[in-house]
Design an enzyme around this catalytic site. Sequence first.
Site, mmCIF file in Angstrom:
data_model
loop_
_atom_site.group_PDB
_atom_site.id
_atom_site.type_symbol
_atom_site.label_atom_id
_atom_site.label_comp_id
_atom_site.label_asym_id
_atom_site.label_seq_id
_atom_site.Cartn_x
_atom_site.Cartn_y
_atom_site.Cartn_z
ATOM 1 N N LYS A 176 0.993 -1.490 0.083
ATOM 2 C CA LYS A 176 0.285 0.096 0.058
ATOM 3 C C LYS A 176 0.702 2.009 -0.013
ATOM 4 O O LYS A 176 2.007 1.390 0.832
ATOM 5 C CB LYS A 176 -0.773 -0.282 1.125
ATOM 6 C CG LYS A 176 -2.247 -1.007 1.182
ATOM 7 C CD LYS A 176 -2.798 -1.476 2.864
ATOM 8 C CE LYS A 176 -1.635 -1.937 3.582
ATOM 9 N NZ LYS A 176 -2.361 -1.645 5.323
ATOM 10 N N THR A 207 -6.916 8.800 9.050
ATOM 11 C CA THR A 207 -7.151 7.944 8.583
ATOM 12 C C THR A 207 -6.361 6.497 9.228
ATOM 13 O O THR A 207 -6.222 5.761 9.608
ATOM 14 C CB THR A 207 -5.238 7.868 7.806
ATOM 15 O OG1 THR A 207 -4.551 8.604 8.264
ATOM 16 C CG2 THR A 207 -5.490 8.799 6.300
ATOM 17 N N GLY A 209 -7.272 3.905 11.109
ATOM 18 C CA GLY A 209 -7.981 2.372 10.804
ATOM 19 C C GLY A 209 -7.333 2.100 9.811
ATOM 20 O O GLY A 209 -9.022 1.023 8.796
ATOM 21 N N THR A 210 -7.296 2.808 7.776
ATOM 22 C CA THR A 210 -7.515 2.256 7.080
ATOM 23 C C THR A 210 -7.140 1.050 6.864
ATOM 24 O O THR A 210 -7.961 0.761 5.791
ATOM 25 C CB THR A 210 -6.986 3.543 6.329
ATOM 26 O OG1 THR A 210 -5.737 3.460 6.841
ATOM 27 C CG2 THR A 210 -7.705 4.765 6.850
ATOM 28 N N GLY A 211 -6.256 0.255 7.483
ATOM 29 C CA GLY A 211 -5.323 -0.435 7.056
ATOM 30 C C GLY A 211 -5.864 -1.784 7.255
ATOM 31 O O GLY A 211 -6.270 -2.887 6.819
ATOM 32 N N CYS A 212 -6.821 -1.861 8.587
ATOM 33 C CA CYS A 212 -7.680 -2.403 8.936
ATOM 34 C C CYS A 212 -8.853 -2.864 8.139
ATOM 35 O O CYS A 212 -9.762 -4.264 7.614
ATOM 36 C CB CYS A 212 -8.328 -2.683 10.492
ATOM 37 S SG CYS A 212 -6.842 -2.238 11.359
HETATM 38 N N1 LIG Z 1 -5.296 10.623 2.630
HETATM 39 C C1 LIG Z 1 -5.579 9.642 1.951
HETATM 40 N N2 LIG Z 1 -6.293 9.735 0.911
HETATM 41 C C2 LIG Z 1 -6.819 8.290 0.211
HETATM 42 N N3 LIG Z 1 -6.357 7.172 -0.023
HETATM 43 C C3 LIG Z 1 -5.082 6.948 0.963
HETATM 44 C C4 LIG Z 1 -5.071 7.844 1.719
HETATM 45 N N4 LIG Z 1 -3.950 7.341 2.933
HETATM 46 C C5 LIG Z 1 -4.218 5.937 2.955
HETATM 47 N N5 LIG Z 1 -4.868 5.961 1.524
HETATM 48 C C6 LIG Z 1 -5.207 4.472 0.944
HETATM 49 O O1 LIG Z 1 -5.843 3.833 2.315
HETATM 50 C C7 LIG Z 1 -5.281 2.055 2.420
HETATM 51 C C8 LIG Z 1 -4.724 2.057 2.978
HETATM 52 O O2 LIG Z 1 -3.296 2.064 3.331
HETATM 53 P P1 LIG Z 1 -2.871 2.793 4.561
HETATM 54 O O3 LIG Z 1 -1.179 2.294 3.967
HETATM 55 O O4 LIG Z 1 -2.711 4.081 5.397
HETATM 56 O O5 LIG Z 1 -2.456 1.781 5.521
HETATM 57 P P2 LIG Z 1 -2.152 1.223 7.131
HETATM 58 O O6 LIG Z 1 -0.733 2.107 7.020
HETATM 59 O O7 LIG Z 1 -2.145 -0.193 7.633
HETATM 60 O O8 LIG Z 1 -3.509 1.341 8.004
HETATM 61 P P3 LIG Z 1 -3.502 1.730 9.302
HETATM 62 O O9 LIG Z 1 -3.291 3.630 10.054
HETATM 63 O O10 LIG Z 1 -4.615 0.745 9.460
HETATM 64 O O11 LIG Z 1 -2.361 1.279 10.418
HETATM 65 C C9 LIG Z 1 -4.439 1.969 1.077
HETATM 66 O O12 LIG Z 1 -5.593 1.731 0.173
HETATM 67 C C10 LIG Z 1 -3.990 3.484 0.376
HETATM 68 O O13 LIG Z 1 -3.644 3.979 -0.840
HETATM 69 C C1 LIG Z 2 -6.228 -3.159 17.439
HETATM 70 C C2 LIG Z 2 -5.508 -2.593 16.490
HETATM 71 N N1 LIG Z 2 -5.250 -3.301 15.625
HETATM 72 C C3 LIG Z 2 -4.502 -2.638 14.294
HETATM 73 C C4 LIG Z 2 -4.038 -0.969 14.428
HETATM 74 C C5 LIG Z 2 -3.749 -0.192 13.001
HETATM 75 O O1 LIG Z 2 -3.632 0.200 12.382
HETATM 76 C C6 LIG Z 2 -4.627 -0.508 15.605
HETATM 77 N N2 LIG Z 2 -3.721 0.969 16.190
HETATM 78 N N3 LIG Z 2 -4.963 -0.759 16.598
#
Ligand SMILES: Nc1ncnc2c1ncn2[C@@H]1O[C@H](COP(=O)(O)OP(=O)(O)OP(=O)(O)O)[C@@H](O)[C@H]1O
Ligand SMILES: Cc1ncc(CO)c(N)n1
Length: 268
Positions: A176, A207, A209-212
């Site tokens: 990502k 942003t 929890g976007t990854g979750c």
């Molecule tokens: N500001 C933004 N606008 C649009 N899309 C975004 C933005 N930030 C992240 N994304 C998208 O959101 C999705 C999650 O990506 P991200 O790299 O933020 O995950 P992460 O770091 O694992 O998340 P977390 O914050 O939950 O740990 C991806 O598709 C990324 O391209």
């Molecule tokens: C429990 C949990 N899993 C994943 C993340 C990553 O966003 C978080 N903040 N908390």
Amino acid sequence: MKQIPCALTIAGTDPSGGAGIQADLKTFQELAVYGMSVITSVVAQNTTGVQNVHHIPIEMIKEQMQSVFSDMPVHSLKTGMIANESMMRVIVEQLSKTDAYYVMDPVMVATSGDPLIAEEARDFLKEQLLPLATVVTPNIPEAEFITGQKIHDINDLKAAASEIVEKHGARAALVKGGHLEGDAVDYLYDGNTIHTFHSKRFDTTSTHGTGCTYSAAITAYLSKGFPLYEAVNKAKQFVTAAIKHSFPLGAGNGPTNHWGIREERVEQ
Ligand SMILES: Nc1ncnc2c1ncn2[C@@H]1O[C@H](COP(=O)(O)OP(=O)(O)OP(=O)(O)O)[C@@H](O)[C@H]1O
Ligand SMILES: Cc1ncc(CO)c(N)n1
């Protein structure tokens, strides 16, 4: 008789509702999938960071999995926060007994920068869990850890996606680009082809929890029977809508809006 898609998340909690188990279950519900959960750690956290963590005893994690797998169909599952190696071991044991699709979100740190897994457990995650994944969904720092290479641009992202499959044994890798500048672009390598998923970047701090949410949406679409490329494509639309329609909640990085996709439909 119609079969209900059933998805399981094995992860930590977020009482403020933006990440972890809570984000996963909201996503499953929004995508009309029957959601189930096994809790690994109870985390006191909110939009500003992590205040405390309580790990669930290993036996209890095992028993939760036993409760689910002995009674319920599991068409797909995801793992999120797995804090230490002992937890990982019992999860690996369970994974070896199921043929459910497995989406691995290799969670290492929260959006706030707080660590969520023990430093020593990272190698186990990479060596024992990763090869079991249908798809692994690292962000840039996580992909850098797995490959041992720095990622500066999109060519590095693509190279990391290939390497995670060819060298580290995941069946597919979605790297990502959320942490790069410019548009939010992710790359999926499925062993044959590099696929690109693109969205414009929204100027927002919401942003958390976007990854979750993204990995839960992939899990949900896999449980419905979509092929991997379709599942990721639809999940990317889901997470993009959730970011676009996020609300300014909390004093830190706000949560995404899990029913953002409904707002999209209203707007169209
Ligand atoms: N500001 C933004 N606008 C649009 N899309 C975004 C933005 N930030 C992240 N994304 C998208 O959101 C999705 C999650 O990506 P991200 O790299 O933020 O995950 P992460 O770091 O694992 O998340 P977390 O914050 O939950 O740990 C991806 O598709 C990324 O391209
Ligand atoms: C429990 C949990 N899993 C994943 C993340 C990553 O966003 C978080 N903040 N908390």
